[in-house]
Design an enzyme around this catalytic site. Sequence first.
Site, PDB file in Angstrom:
ATOM      1  N   ASP A 108       0.807  -1.210   0.000  1.00  0.00           N
ATOM      2  CA  ASP A 108       0.000   0.000   0.000  1.00  0.00           C
ATOM      3  C   ASP A 108       0.844   1.267   0.000  1.00  0.00           C
ATOM      4  OD1 ASP A 108       0.939  -0.197   2.676  1.00  0.00           O
ATOM      5  OD2 ASP A 108      -0.912  -1.189   3.297  1.00  0.00           O
ATOM      6  N   ASN A 128      -7.418  -3.527  14.509  1.00  0.00           N
ATOM      7  CA  ASN A 128      -8.792  -3.802  14.081  1.00  0.00           C
ATOM      8  C   ASN A 128      -8.859  -4.981  13.108  1.00  0.00           C
ATOM      9  OD1 ASN A 128      -7.720  -2.696  11.760  1.00  0.00           O
ATOM     10  ND2 ASN A 128      -9.259  -1.084  11.539  1.00  0.00           N
ATOM     11  N   HIS A 138      -7.061  -5.323  10.260  1.00  0.00           N
ATOM     12  CA  HIS A 138      -6.808  -5.085   8.835  1.00  0.00           C
ATOM     13  C   HIS A 138      -5.481  -5.675   8.395  1.00  0.00           C
ATOM     14  CE1 HIS A 138      -4.762  -0.937   9.764  1.00  0.00           C
ATOM     15  NE2 HIS A 138      -3.828  -1.813   9.490  1.00  0.00           N
ATOM     16  N   GLU A 145      -9.642  -2.356   5.560  1.00  0.00           N
ATOM     17  CA  GLU A 145     -10.318  -2.136   6.829  1.00  0.00           C
ATOM     18  C   GLU A 145     -11.526  -3.067   6.984  1.00  0.00           C
ATOM     19  OE1 GLU A 145      -8.625  -0.499   8.733  1.00  0.00           O
ATOM     20  OE2 GLU A 145      -8.201   1.566   8.181  1.00  0.00           O
TER      21      GLU A 145
END
Length: 243
Positions: free
Chosen positions: A67, A136, A138, A143
């Site tokens: 990313d 979380n 990811h 996400e």
Amino acid sequence: MRIIIGENYRDMSRVAADMMASQIILKPESVIGLATGGTPIGFYKELVSLHNQGKFSFKQVKTFNLDEYYGLDKNNLQSYHYYMVENLFKHIDIDLNNINIPDGTAKDIEAECKSYEAKIKNAGGIDMQLLGIGINGHIGFNEPDIKFEAITHLVNLDEETIEANSRFFTSIEEVPRSAISMGIKTIMHAKKIILLASGNEKAKVIERMLNGPITPDLPASILQLHPDVTLIVDKEAGELIRE
């Protein structure tokens, strides 16, 4: 899923670097997927050390990063392009033409994402993908609630992710609100995956990833279905793993 619990952060980093080095030794033209963030820094230090000892060469290796922040120029100190240069690329003998990182300043995001997918496909796919995991759940910047069939795409970052990444910026206001990320589908097409996690703040999400339901609410849970994943953690991140 193979699980390796290191004694400490350096131990887990060394184990992961040994695995990546072995991949490149066995296949010098390997296509490698790379991750950024705090956790892989030790891994890159160990990988550079092995390279400097003459164990292997990066001359034929191609790399694809997971990313990049949307809106950051590659020379920005907080860009992942800059991160990769500082932590890996400037220390090894890689051909700069073989480095691939999404362009965070692309005017046509859809075209950039399609082009990135095509480059991975034309390279023969990713042989070994390095991943971290967010608190979380990811992987990459995928996400919670992002569809599993997503390929490289523009992602709006969760507030939880923005807050976690603010430690790398002067203030939380400076953290980009979106990023270009490989999708879950792209990641799952990698032949081998190494997932790194360090610190007790990752213990709960690791336990949920391993034992909870496979759901977009926890993106990393999809890795339960991949045929060749190695989870490498330190004792703190692995404290809730059941024997």
